[in-house]
Design an enzyme around this catalytic site. Sequence first.
Site, PDB file in Angstrom:
ATOM      1  CG  ASP A   1      -9.515  -3.561  -4.709  1.00 17.75           C
ATOM      2  OD1 ASP A   1     -10.112  -4.598  -4.534  1.00 17.75           O
ATOM      3  OD2 ASP A   1      -9.314  -3.185  -3.605  1.00 17.75           O
TER       4      ASP A   1
ATOM      5  CE1 TYR B   1     -13.190  -8.555   1.039  1.00 14.60           C
ATOM      6  CE2 TYR B   1     -11.268 -10.035   0.204  1.00 14.60           C
ATOM      7  CZ  TYR B   1     -11.705  -8.997   1.319  1.00 14.60           C
ATOM      8  OH  TYR B   1     -10.877  -8.102   1.868  1.00 14.60           O
TER       9      TYR B   1
ATOM     10  NE  ARG C   1      -7.715   4.612   2.851  1.00 18.57           N
ATOM     11  CZ  ARG C   1      -8.781   4.253   3.815  1.00 18.57           C
ATOM     12  NH1 ARG C   1      -9.421   4.909   4.174  1.00 18.57           N
ATOM     13  NH2 ARG C   1      -8.294   3.168   4.356  1.00 18.57           N
TER      14      ARG C   1
ATOM     15  NE  ARG D   1      -4.201  -2.152   2.131  1.00 20.76           N
ATOM     16  CZ  ARG D   1      -4.532  -2.338   3.229  1.00 20.76           C
ATOM     17  NH1 ARG D   1      -3.805  -1.790   4.385  1.00 20.76           N
ATOM     18  NH2 ARG D   1      -5.158  -3.550   3.264  1.00 20.76           N
TER      19      ARG D   1
ATOM     20  NE  ARG E   1     -10.893   7.367  -2.291  1.00 17.71           N
ATOM     21  CZ  ARG E   1     -11.011   6.278  -1.785  1.00 17.71           C
ATOM     22  NH1 ARG E   1     -10.371   5.507  -1.307  1.00 17.71           N
ATOM     23  NH2 ARG E   1     -12.100   6.031  -1.337  1.00 17.71           N
TER      24      ARG E   1
END
Length: 355
Positions: free
Chosen positions: A78, A155, A31, A27, A40
Amino acid sequence: MTALKNDRFLRALLKQPVDVTPVWMMRQAGRYLPEYRATRAKAGDFMSLCMNPELACEVTLQPLDRYPQLDAAILFSDILTIPDAMGQGLYFETGEGPRFRKVVSSLADIEALPVPDPEQDLGYVMDAVRTIRRELNGRVPLIGFSGSPWTLATYMVEGGSSKDFRKSKAMLYDNPKAMHALLDKLAQSVTSYLNGQIHAGAQAVQIFDSWGGSLSAAAYQEFSLAYMRKIVDGLIREHDGRRVPVILFTKGGGLWLESMAEVGAEALGLDWTCDIGSARARVGERVALQGNMDPSVLYANPAAIRAEVARILAAYGKGTGHVFNLGHGITPEVDPAHAGAFFEAVHELSAQYHG
């Protein structure tokens, strides 16, 4: 293709000599970086960012521009792009994380799922890989990635994130035939997807088995590791005149390193619950190791970060075969200066272990 100016990441994965221990961070485009948050916002939302090759390239390169010590770039995408391309309808709920409009609950659902074509159905990812390779211009290698079949299956069966995986595990024990059918289809999809990324320019690939550690030892072997082995067996291992190393990362998989080392990947990712020295003693003859600092160390002051880097380097010891990383992804609240202190410490303190 352009010659690599810095190949120490690939050399360490292949256990070839390096001058310092290479470092990158899961990552690393994320963020915690204000420049990422700005891009973003420009994209509108997370999936729009993933699906725009130019913006995906922009955020992939942001950490490299900020931190010259980084030895690899990782594709910004992703893990859930594959189930989305299978028609599951991925969307993101604020505060809830990823969700799917359709869930998989029966063999009939599984049989109806297509195996996505990388260029036709996931062309935006392949375009991002090509764009990033062009813009990197040989600065560092580019890592491609995918989720593991078991992780993607959780998922798809749960309809999103889960704390206890009750539906996935119920299917695994109640209806193993259905779960095996789903995992087999996902293994085909992941193999094709990663090979597509390699053709497009990825120079190493990582399989993220984020939820493999939720399984019992027996279930891990049958429902996670067996399918990752299928993928590794089907991957392109030489491209553009170079070996394409594979990194296998099961979070919570420290008890099973010996089995993982037999799969044929060049490297194993370790989470922070493993001691890297004992991991090296167990499997270091067969595989390189990647990891494994606790991401929360980055909340501490730079001197404490440096001390933990020194401890992990000493635990691994002399010689190549170690790629420094966190034991999982960096968290959004980390001060970017602390990430910089981490990268600097790895290069500065590791030189004594090489040469």
